[in-house]
Design a protein around this motif. Structure first.
Motif, PDB file in Angstrom:
ATOM      1  N   THR A 199      69.479 -29.399  59.192  1.00 47.95           N
ATOM      2  CA  THR A 199      70.653 -28.535  58.985  1.00 47.95           C
ATOM      3  C   THR A 199      70.391 -27.595  57.821  1.00 47.95           C
ATOM      4  O   THR A 199      69.676 -27.917  56.886  1.00 47.95           O
ATOM      5  CB  THR A 199      71.945 -29.322  58.671  1.00 47.95           C
ATOM      6  OG1 THR A 199      71.804 -29.992  57.422  1.00 47.95           O
ATOM      7  CG2 THR A 199      72.264 -30.335  59.747  1.00 47.95           C
ATOM      8  N   THR A 256      73.876 -15.118  72.677  1.00 46.07           N
ATOM      9  CA  THR A 256      74.261 -15.306  71.272  1.00 46.07           C
ATOM     10  C   THR A 256      74.736 -13.996  70.666  1.00 46.07           C
ATOM     11  O   THR A 256      75.732 -13.949  69.940  1.00 46.07           O
ATOM     12  CB  THR A 256      73.073 -15.867  70.456  1.00 46.07           C
ATOM     13  OG1 THR A 256      72.679 -17.112  71.013  1.00 46.07           O
ATOM     14  CG2 THR A 256      73.450 -16.080  68.998  1.00 46.07           C
ATOM     15  N   HIS A 308      74.649 -23.301  72.091  1.00 47.07           N
ATOM     16  CA  HIS A 308      75.796 -22.465  71.758  1.00 47.07           C
ATOM     17  C   HIS A 308      76.575 -23.030  70.570  1.00 47.07           C
ATOM     18  O   HIS A 308      76.878 -24.220  70.527  1.00 47.07           O
ATOM     19  CB  HIS A 308      76.702 -22.369  72.996  1.00 47.07           C
ATOM     20  CG  HIS A 308      77.953 -21.591  72.748  1.00 47.07           C
ATOM     21  ND1 HIS A 308      77.940 -20.287  72.308  1.00 47.07           N
ATOM     22  CD2 HIS A 308      79.263 -21.936  72.868  1.00 47.07           C
ATOM     23  CE1 HIS A 308      79.185 -19.854  72.174  1.00 47.07           C
ATOM     24  NE2 HIS A 308      80.005 -20.846  72.510  1.00 47.07           N
ATOM     25  N   ASN A 309      76.863 -22.181  69.591  1.00 49.42           N
ATOM     26  CA  ASN A 309      77.710 -22.566  68.457  1.00 49.42           C
ATOM     27  C   ASN A 309      79.080 -21.925  68.659  1.00 49.42           C
ATOM     28  O   ASN A 309      79.269 -20.746  68.402  1.00 49.42           O
ATOM     29  CB  ASN A 309      77.063 -22.089  67.149  1.00 49.42           C
ATOM     30  CG  ASN A 309      77.916 -22.409  65.931  1.00 49.42           C
ATOM     31  OD1 ASN A 309      79.013 -22.972  66.050  1.00 49.42           O
ATOM     32  ND2 ASN A 309      77.412 -22.056  64.756  1.00 49.42           N
ATOM     33  N   PRO A 347      73.329 -19.905  66.013  1.00 47.94           N
ATOM     34  CA  PRO A 347      73.209 -20.864  67.101  1.00 47.94           C
ATOM     35  C   PRO A 347      72.368 -22.077  66.685  1.00 47.94           C
ATOM     36  O   PRO A 347      71.571 -22.011  65.755  1.00 47.94           O
ATOM     37  CB  PRO A 347      72.475 -20.072  68.187  1.00 47.94           C
ATOM     38  CG  PRO A 347      71.674 -19.065  67.439  1.00 47.94           C
ATOM     39  CD  PRO A 347      72.482 -18.712  66.224  1.00 47.94           C
ATOM     40  N   GLY A 348      72.550 -23.178  67.400  1.00 45.83           N
ATOM     41  CA  GLY A 348      71.642 -24.308  67.248  1.00 45.83           C
ATOM     42  C   GLY A 348      70.376 -24.042  68.043  1.00 45.83           C
ATOM     43  O   GLY A 348      70.356 -23.208  68.958  1.00 45.83           O
ATOM     44  N   MET A 377      70.223 -26.893  63.088  1.00 48.80           N
ATOM     45  CA  MET A 377      71.659 -26.595  63.177  1.00 48.80           C
ATOM     46  C   MET A 377      72.151 -25.958  61.883  1.00 48.80           C
ATOM     47  O   MET A 377      71.539 -26.131  60.832  1.00 48.80           O
ATOM     48  CB  MET A 377      72.438 -27.897  63.413  1.00 48.80           C
ATOM     49  CG  MET A 377      72.260 -28.482  64.794  1.00 48.80           C
ATOM     50  SD  MET A 377      72.927 -30.170  64.876  1.00 48.80           S
ATOM     51  CE  MET A 377      71.554 -31.082  64.174  1.00 48.80           C
ATOM     52  N   GLU A 403      80.611 -26.791  61.997  1.00 53.92           N
ATOM     53  CA  GLU A 403      79.763 -26.202  63.041  1.00 53.92           C
ATOM     54  C   GLU A 403      78.700 -27.208  63.489  1.00 53.92           C
ATOM     55  O   GLU A 403      78.460 -27.410  64.683  1.00 53.92           O
ATOM     56  CB  GLU A 403      79.093 -24.918  62.525  1.00 53.92           C
ATOM     57  CG  GLU A 403      80.081 -23.817  62.180  1.00 53.92           C
ATOM     58  CD  GLU A 403      79.412 -22.521  61.709  1.00 53.92           C
ATOM     59  OE1 GLU A 403      78.230 -22.298  62.023  1.00 53.92           O
ATOM     60  OE2 GLU A 403      80.070 -21.727  61.015  1.00 53.92           O
ATOM     61  N   ASN A 432      80.241 -30.037  65.571  1.00 60.27           N
ATOM     62  CA  ASN A 432      80.581 -29.617  66.923  1.00 60.27           C
ATOM     63  C   ASN A 432      79.328 -29.561  67.811  1.00 60.27           C
ATOM     64  O   ASN A 432      79.325 -30.028  68.951  1.00 60.27           O
ATOM     65  CB  ASN A 432      81.271 -28.250  66.875  1.00 60.27           C
ATOM     66  CG  ASN A 432      81.901 -27.879  68.201  1.00 60.27           C
ATOM     67  OD1 ASN A 432      82.711 -28.628  68.733  1.00 60.27           O
ATOM     68  ND2 ASN A 432      81.491 -26.743  68.751  1.00 60.27           N
ATOM     69  N   ILE A 433      78.248 -29.020  67.274  1.00 63.56           N
ATOM     70  CA  ILE A 433      76.998 -28.948  68.038  1.00 63.56           C
ATOM     71  C   ILE A 433      76.456 -30.350  68.338  1.00 63.56           C
ATOM     72  O   ILE A 433      75.977 -30.628  69.435  1.00 63.56           O
ATOM     73  CB  ILE A 433      75.953 -28.093  67.270  1.00 63.56           C
ATOM     74  CG1 ILE A 433      76.383 -26.624  67.299  1.00 63.56           C
ATOM     75  CG2 ILE A 433      74.553 -28.266  67.848  1.00 63.56           C
ATOM     76  CD1 ILE A 433      75.515 -25.700  66.461  1.00 63.56           C
TER      77      ILE A 433
END
Lengths: 251, 251
Positions: free
Chosen positions: A66, A95, A128-129, A135-136, A149, A155, A158-159
């Motif tokens: 991350t 994206t 998709h972020n 984006p991841g 990520m 964020e 969620n990913i």
């Protein structure tokens, strides 16, 4: 399956920010049977990132990274990963559209820097972020999965919930985990819970509901587990339709 | 001066505990001009500890380690460090007495396990832990300083404030930092602050007072900085004597 979590960012190394991402990720990995053997925080510095990712890839089946994906010059994770994979950065059209959409909604002008957020190493699978512009990215190398990520906790979470954990879980035990999130507005958590309690009680055993309240709204996350993805999808959609009929005014 | 912080403990790798020690330590190191370049969390596992400490020692001037010093079998930091330094464990008499004292005060029986807390690698300098049974340990190897401390945050912080940071600071810039802590009882923070405000205002510029309230007591920490340790000691003792004359009933 063994994992190494890498968090990147100068703010971690001067103690400005406590790394809460790692504990959250380690806990979730543990929950699906992936054992975290090391957590490493490094500065936004190419040589250190390359060395740490290299070591992690040689020791683990999964490397979760991350941070360092912002648009400014100090964020170098993406270009460094491109270097690590001997890869070039290319524009990822969906994206770019996502970013344009986000800016339009907020009524802001896009700059060259923002557009650069849509560039990714050519070899990665883009994740998709839904909640931000970075984006991841999912890579594979010598049998190891490497996922990059954003460092922004919501964020990243969620990913992880929507994509990374379900994918890993399915790889490990052949079981699919699917999350579906339903936004409700204009009703408090306890009233909502009363209204849908019968529906909740009658959910099949392989589905589970979580309440995620935040100011002004309550998100409902329905999680389902099963061995056959299409039937699981179908069963979950059926339950969500039932829910929509119970509280149409709040969805 | 470059530092590597290593936190040891299975609880960190399953996400049961958020590593707050590292951010605190990094911030304090930053405050005295030591740059943290990496933070690593590893399991209670000898091979991982040896590898991580070895790497850190080869890259940094200071390696700070927390965790894995408890009395139970899963805590292996001490024996692993003894292995790393090719050293043997010996009984440290003052630590043994400290532990005996702690147990007597709490009215508890000591066991074989508790006594083992008083064993340390022969080559280390022992750092007194005023708040617990596991002592801190100071090692030097090839010009690098390696310090091992308990993972319990308040024990670690006390060892850092009272010993490690002053020592490192003095090594870096030839300036001594001295902390003196005065316990007060039976008076709230704001009343105390009123009573000693004149004294506080008249402290020399190179001294600084901090209030550390906890249930039933307020600790006052006086910090002084200077280039000549004996005169600094003397000046601080003088100020503390003045304080004792102002609030004798609360000290």
């Amino acid at each position: 399956m063994k994992a190494h979590i890498i968090t990147i960012g100068d703010e971690l190394l001067i103690g400005q920010v406590v790394d809460t991402n790692s504990a959250w990720m380690a806990q979730r990995l543990d929950g699906i049977g992936v054992k975290t053997i090391q957590i490493t925080s490094v500065q936004d510095q190419a040589s250190q990132i390359l060395e740490t990712v290299g070591m992690a890839v040689s020791q683990c089946d999964v490397v979760l990274i991350t941070g360092g994906l912002g648009p400014t010059k100090d964020d170098i994770t993406k270009s460094t990963l491109a270097r690590f994979f001997n890869d070039e950065l290319v524009v990822h059209q969906p994206t770019l559209e996502n970013i344009e959409e986000l800016f339009k909604r907020r009524g802001l002008e896009m700059t060259e820097l923002n557009m650069r957020q849509a560039m990714v190493p050519a070899s990665c699978k883009v994740i998709h972020n839904a909640l931000g512009t970075a984006p991841g990215m999912w890579f594979e190398k010598n049998g190891t999965i490497i996922v990059s990520m954003p460092g922004v906790p919501f964020e990243m979470k969620n990913i992880m919930e929507e994509y990374v954990l379900p994918q890993l879980s399915q790889m490990i035990n052949g079981r699919f985990i699917i999350h579906k999130t339903i936004l409700t507005n204009g009703i408090g958590e306890s009233f909502l819970s009363d209204m849908i309690s019968n529906w909740e009680d009658e959910l099949p055993q392989y589905m589970h509901l979580a309440y995620l309240p935040s100011p002004g709204m309550v998100r409902l996350r329905l999680t389902g587990t099963g061995e056959h993805k299409p039937s699981l999808q179908l069963a979950m959609n059926t339950e969500i339709e039932k829910l929509q009929n119970i509280i149409p005014q709040y969805i």
